[in-house]
Write an enzyme that holds these catalytic residues in place. Structure first.
Site, short mmCIF file in Angstrom:
data_model
loop_
_atom_site.label_atom_id
_atom_site.label_comp_id
_atom_site.label_asym_id
_atom_site.label_seq_id
_atom_site.Cartn_x
_atom_site.Cartn_y
_atom_site.Cartn_z
N LYS A 128 0.81 -1.22 0.00
CA LYS A 128 0.00 0.00 0.00
C LYS A 128 0.85 1.27 0.00
CE LYS A 128 -4.16 -1.89 0.20
NZ LYS A 128 -5.07 -1.75 -0.95
N GLU A 146 -10.03 5.40 2.84
CA GLU A 146 -10.81 4.29 3.38
C GLU A 146 -9.81 3.20 3.74
OE1 GLU A 146 -10.09 4.61 0.24
OE2 GLU A 146 -9.38 2.60 -0.23
N SER A 166 1.87 -9.59 -0.63
CA SER A 166 1.53 -8.16 -0.63
C SER A 166 1.70 -7.51 0.73
CB SER A 166 0.10 -7.96 -1.12
OG SER A 166 -0.79 -8.72 -0.33
#
Lengths: 396, 259
Positions: free
Chosen positions: A87, A109, A376
């Site tokens: 991210k 969000e 990830s």
């Protein structure tokens, strides 16, 4: 007329209230300007390398390869990035862009909390205010990440509307953006929403496949046979696929969260069970009922618990360039435990969905073939929830 | 001429909004009759959506109540079919793109035309995406209502030039819901619209009091009120007819005197 650059085949677009149109147009213009600006790119590379710790390792998982007895397995270690997930790649890009645009406040969000933590981190680094919307149910599932965001100076707003999960957090962040546009940038966390987000976020995440390509060419002298990544909105997956899209010999496999199974109502596998629709600013596939009411989806993973998928994935599915496979909670939990024991790497439960499918696929591949799995994020955040899933009551 | 024009033929229009099926469809039908009798000029009927991203809490909750009560697009169509036998007031549907799209856009819009629904308001369909629904609306004689926001600025002329039915001026930033004060100056927006279009303009978002309605209507051709009425329905439920009729009468009075 629909903006041609906003589409991936029939998917994408800008289905948003008029109030947000100029904000998206302004964002697109700024993004196109800075994308071509060497100073911006230099600043972003510096942040990615020296702050986030890029390039992330491409690690040869020798034990897993031996154990599964098929393809040679490499893990792309996005879990080693600062804040523990992919991210941060997107967030540093968007925060830097927002700063250049004169914005002083970031809103976001978050589902699992990884994107919220990354946004709060970038806001702290760049002296920006930060408000994160998180489904109330997720604030309970991911209490530690709520604390992290607060520690970093962000305000966390629990969202109680709808199903109180990721989709409601997105809706609430969109509502907040329509209230306050002048000083605020909506730092969307995935390759979804209205144009230019799916394109911009993909570009910021494409560093993953750019590195995989280069690292694998260095280590093996060739491209992989398959690249696997988990798909919720799909940002780490599109980042992992992007630089291989034009190499048809590389299989691109997105692993969706099937929850308790695609034949149950408790699933979040959009491509397996969804239909074409229009929601959250985009045309794409969505889990919905016959009247277009968005379905309350379910997955053990708060980060994949979303009823839609990014428009570029919908397009790659339509043209058959990428494959999308469902992975259940149970399979993901087994893979979570497997990777921890086999390689000493605790993956995020999201990433464990990709590991789970790799465990099925690798034995069916030849030893001279190569598979890359994108890890990830790291799984520390999930330990308590997985322990509970296995019947152990752990308090964080 | 657009069917909707008749709503603006008797001076400034008062346009109430209610969510279909909140608390049930019989109440919705009774409320439409009561509001028409009380002087409403056009009624916006909301088809509930699971995730109404342009709505504030009051209308979000109405959507939820209606869906929990089992309302569907087909049941709403059946209610309007019955209602149309006795009610002639102009009606438009307000809903979200996915409700229309997933029903089959043509099937949805053709049914609207058969039912005497004159237009569609889709808050998540801006000018750039209107081709998704506009050609079908034109084909079946409906107006796809254009929206203009305080942030529209350089987009106003482009939007207004192609608008039909009426233009929905969003009075404030943010989502639907009552506001103590409406700080946006509507005058420059209506002036910019008037330079390119004669389509009537109605102002909505945030209006709840007669004073606000009259102030907004003074600068446009009508006022739209949703949350304040939905709040009455939330409070009085199946007995909301009288309080809603009283409210509509008072609001129509407030805008009527401005000619």
């Amino acid at each position: 007329m629909s903006h041609p650059q906003s589409r991936f085949g029939i998917h994408g677009g800008q289905y948003i209230p008029e109030t947000l149109m100029n904000a998206c147009i302004e964002l697109e213009a700024a993004y196109n300007h800075y994308k071509a600006d060497p100073d911006f790119q230099r600043e972003l590379s510096d942040l990615l390398n020296n702050y986030a710790g890029r390039p992330s390792r491409l690690y040869y998982a020798a034990k897993m390869t031996r154990d599964l007895g098929g393809a040679k397995i490499y893990l792309k270690r996005e879990d080693l990035n600062h804040t523990g997930a992919h991210k941060i790649n997107n967030v540093l890009g968007q925060a830097l862009l927002a700063k250049k645009m004169g914005k002083t406040r970031l809103i976001a969000e978050t589902g699992a909390g990884q994107h919220g933590v990354a946004t709060a981190t970038a806001a702290a680094l760049m002296d920006m205010a930060c408000v994160v919307f998180m489904g109330e149910e997720d604030t309970v599932r991911q209490a530690l990440n709520v604390y992290r965001m607060r520690l970093l100076g962000a305000t966390v707003v629990p969202v109680t509307s709808g199903t109180a999960t990721l989709k409601d957090a997105v809706s609430e962040a969109m509502r907040e953006w329509t209230k306050r546009i002048d000083d605020t940038h909506y730092c969307l966390g995935s390759v979804m929403g209205p144009h230019p987000f799916p394109t911009m976020v993909r570009d910021f995440q494409a560093v993953i496949s750019q590195e995989i390509r280069q690292q694998l060419l260095e280590q093996e002298g060739r491209l992989p046979d398959a690249v696997l990544a988990c798909v919720g909105g799909g940002s780490n997956a599109i980042g992992s696929f992007y630089h291989f899209i034009h190499d048809p010999q590389v299989r691109l496999i997105g692993c969706e969260a099937a929850g308790r199974g695609v034949d149950t109502a408790e699933t979040a596998a959009t491509i397996a069970t969804g239909r074409l629709g229009i929601f959250h600013g985009m045309k794409s596939y969505f889990c919905q009922d016959q009247y277009g009411q968005i379905a309350p989806v379910y997955s053990i993973s708060a980060g994949l618990d979303y009823p839609g998928v990014g428009p570029e994935h919908a397009y790659l599915h339509d043209i058959g360039r990428a494959e999308y496979v469902p992975v259940t909670d149970e399979e993901a939990v087994e893979a979570f435990e497997y990777l921890s024991r086999t390689e000493g790497i605790i993956p995020a439960i999201e990433s464990a969905h990709a590991v789970a499918y790799a465990m099925k696929l690798a034995p069916a591949m030849r030893p001279d073939q190569i598979m890359v799995i994108t890890i990830s994020g790291r799984g520390d955040k999930d330990c308590a929830a997985i322990a509970r899933y296995r019947g152990e009551d752990i308090h964080e | 001429m657009s069917n909707i024009a008749q709503a603006f033929a008797h001076g400034k229009a008062f346009i109430p909004f209610i969510t279909c099926g909140d608390p049930d469809l019989e109440t919705t039908a009774q409320l439409v009759r009561a509001m028409a009798d009380a002087g409403a000029d056009l009624i916006e009927l909301g088809i509930p959506f699971s995730d109404p991203t342009a709505e504030g809490p009051v209308i979000q909750e109405a959507n939820l109540r209606a869906l929990q009560g089992g309302v569907t697009t087909d049941k709403i169509f059946a209610m309007v079919r019955t209602l149309r036998a006795s009610v002639t007031i102009p009606l438009v549907f307000m809903t979200y793109a996915n409700v229309v799209f997933s029903y089959g856009s043509e099937r949805f819009i053709r049914t609207c035309a058969e039912l005497g629904i004159y237009g569609l308001i889709l808050p998540d369909v801006p000018y750039e995406e209107k081709e998704e629904f506009c050609p079908l609306c034109r084909q079946y004689g409906l107006d796809l209502i254009a929206m203009i926001a305080p942030t529209s600025e350089d987009r106003i002329a482009m939007i207004a030039r192609e608008a039909s039915g009426f233009i929905y001026i969003v009075s404030s930033l943010g989502v639907t819901g009552e506001r103590r004060q409406i700080s946006t100056d509507i005058k420059p927006i209506t002036a910019a619209i008037r330079r390119v279009s004669q389509t009537p303009c109605a102002v909505g978002f945030g209006i709840s009091t007669p004073d606000q309605a009259s102030a907004m209507a003074a600068q446009a051709d009508g006022a739209i009120v949703g949350s304040a009425i939905v709040r009455l329905i939330a409070r009085y439920g199946r007995d909301a007819q009288q309080p809603v009729a009283d409210y509509v009468r008072e609001m129509k009075q407030a805008v009527r005197i401005l000619m």
